[in-house]
Design an enzyme around this catalytic site. Structure first.
Site, PDB file in Angstrom:
ATOM      1  N   LEU A  72      22.523 -24.337  12.411  1.00 54.61           N
ATOM      2  CA  LEU A  72      23.841 -24.817  11.955  1.00 54.61           C
ATOM      3  C   LEU A  72      24.089 -24.389  10.517  1.00 54.61           C
ATOM      4  CD1 LEU A  72      26.309 -26.841  12.354  1.00 54.61           C
ATOM      5  CD2 LEU A  72      24.824 -28.574  11.315  1.00 54.61           C
ATOM      6  N   GLY A 119      19.531 -24.842  15.251  1.00 54.98           N
ATOM      7  CA  GLY A 119      20.472 -24.261  16.202  1.00 54.98           C
ATOM      8  C   GLY A 119      20.137 -22.821  16.570  1.00 54.98           C
ATOM      9  N   GLU A 122      18.119 -23.210  19.498  1.00 46.71           N
ATOM     10  CA  GLU A 122      18.999 -23.604  20.615  1.00 46.71           C
ATOM     11  C   GLU A 122      19.687 -22.372  21.197  1.00 46.71           C
ATOM     12  OE1 GLU A 122      21.148 -26.739  18.336  1.00 46.71           O
ATOM     13  OE2 GLU A 122      20.285 -28.103  19.816  1.00 46.71           O
ATOM     14  N   GLU A 142      15.885 -30.302  11.977  1.00 47.32           N
ATOM     15  CA  GLU A 142      16.960 -31.306  11.954  1.00 47.32           C
ATOM     16  C   GLU A 142      16.476 -32.651  11.414  1.00 47.32           C
ATOM     17  OE1 GLU A 142      16.566 -29.064  14.306  1.00 47.32           O
ATOM     18  OE2 GLU A 142      18.487 -28.484  15.193  1.00 47.32           O
TER      19      GLU A 142
END
Ligand code: 1HE
Length: 268
Positions: A72, A119, A122, A142
């Site tokens: 992110l 991310g 991910e 995170e």
């Protein structure tokens, strides 16, 4: 009706279209370690929504610079000071992009290096094949940032390495790298040289399959995991009915029958 992909329409993705239907899609914000801002997510949605109808035979997902993806965009997130609803909707766009990758029916092979974190992991876990090099490392920071995963790690990373390891990564910031990471299933291949070269090699191989066969491999296996075993067996039968009788397969079957097709042999 076939759609077209115009590389000029993308700012944060560099798209190289090769003659054989292979696309090399490169995350192209190396100065920001390819952090995923909302614009990049929209470009991933656009690209992977269109690719299945644009004759793309296989995609190599690559990255500019030394790192695959820093997750992110934390600076954008900090500056935007989003509401819960705004961030929920942003996460839904991440899911839209990654679901199009995983369920779109076009082989996606990720060429990993450096940081594959948050991310970024991910994103990588939505690819069908991951190739890592010796610089690659995986983490879910995170927890340390006061955040939680929002791009599918609870589903896909847990699928790859299991619930206990996923929770440990988030809770303690544990980093996996090298052969251990590959053995756990974070990547199917680990190479001494360039992960991009290996990913291109694998993508070329995948692109030789019939598109309908690749569609089945790159959508059905994932869909069937979401079904009961009974429904998955039913869906598999229906799909095999379509794929295994496709006219384009007849030449391949004929080549086996007349003994001109390559046989399956162990590696040298
Ligand atoms: C970034 C980001 C980012 C770098 N958002 N700008 N993700 C993280 O917690 C990873 C955060 N990033 C890092 O730990 C490191 O940057 C790296 C290990 C990836 C690379 O280290 P390094 O030393 O090569 O680079 P750097 O000096 O830390 O950063 C270089 C630039 O990239 C700098 O910008 P500049 O304008 O000051 O030069 C950084 O700000 C920028 N940068 N990473 C924004 N992530 C749907 S929920 C998903 C939840 C998450 O993904 S949480 C995020 C986890």
């Amino acid at each position: 009706m076939a759609q077209k992909i115009d590389p000029a329409q993308f700012k944060n993705l560099a798209i190289e279209v090769q003659d054989d239907g292979l696309h090399i899609v490169t995350l192209n914000r190396p100065d920001k370690r390819n952090a995923l801002n909302s614009q990049t997510i929209e470009e991933l949605v656009d690209y992977f929504s269109t690719a299945p109808r644009a004759g793309v035979r296989a995609v190599v997902l690559a990255a500019a610079g030394d790192h695959f993806c820093a997750g992110l965009d934390l600076v954008e997130h900090h500056q935007a000071d989003r509401t819960p609803a705004e961030f929920m909707h942003l996460c839904m766009r991440w899911h839209e992009a990654f679901n199009k990758m995983e369920y779109g029916g076009v082989p996606v092979i990720a060429a990993l290096k450096g940081a594959v974190v948050g991310g970024g992991l991910e994103l990588a876990s939505a690819a069908h094949i991951r190739v890592m090099d010796q610089t690659t490392y995986f983490a879910l920071p995170e927890g340390q940032r006061g955040l939680f995963t929002g791009g599918g790690a609870t589903i896909r990373v847990t699928d790859l390495i299991g619930k206990a390891r996923m929770i440990d990564m988030m809770m303690t910031g544990r980093v996996y790298q090298g052969q251990e990471a590959a053995n756990l299933g974070l990547a199917q291949y680990i190479v001494d040289g360039s992960s991009l070269d290996k990913a291109i090699d694998l993508a070329r191989r995948a692109a030789q399959n019939l598109p309908l066969t690749n569609f089945a491999i790159c959508s059905a296996v994932s869909h069937m995991q979401n079904m009961s075993a009974l429904d998955a067996a039913y869906a598999e039968s229906v799909l095999a009915g379509v794929v295994n009788t496709q006219p384009d397969a007849r030449a391949r079957l004929a080549a086996f029958a007349d003994k001109t097709a390559a046989r399956v042999r162990p590696n040298d």
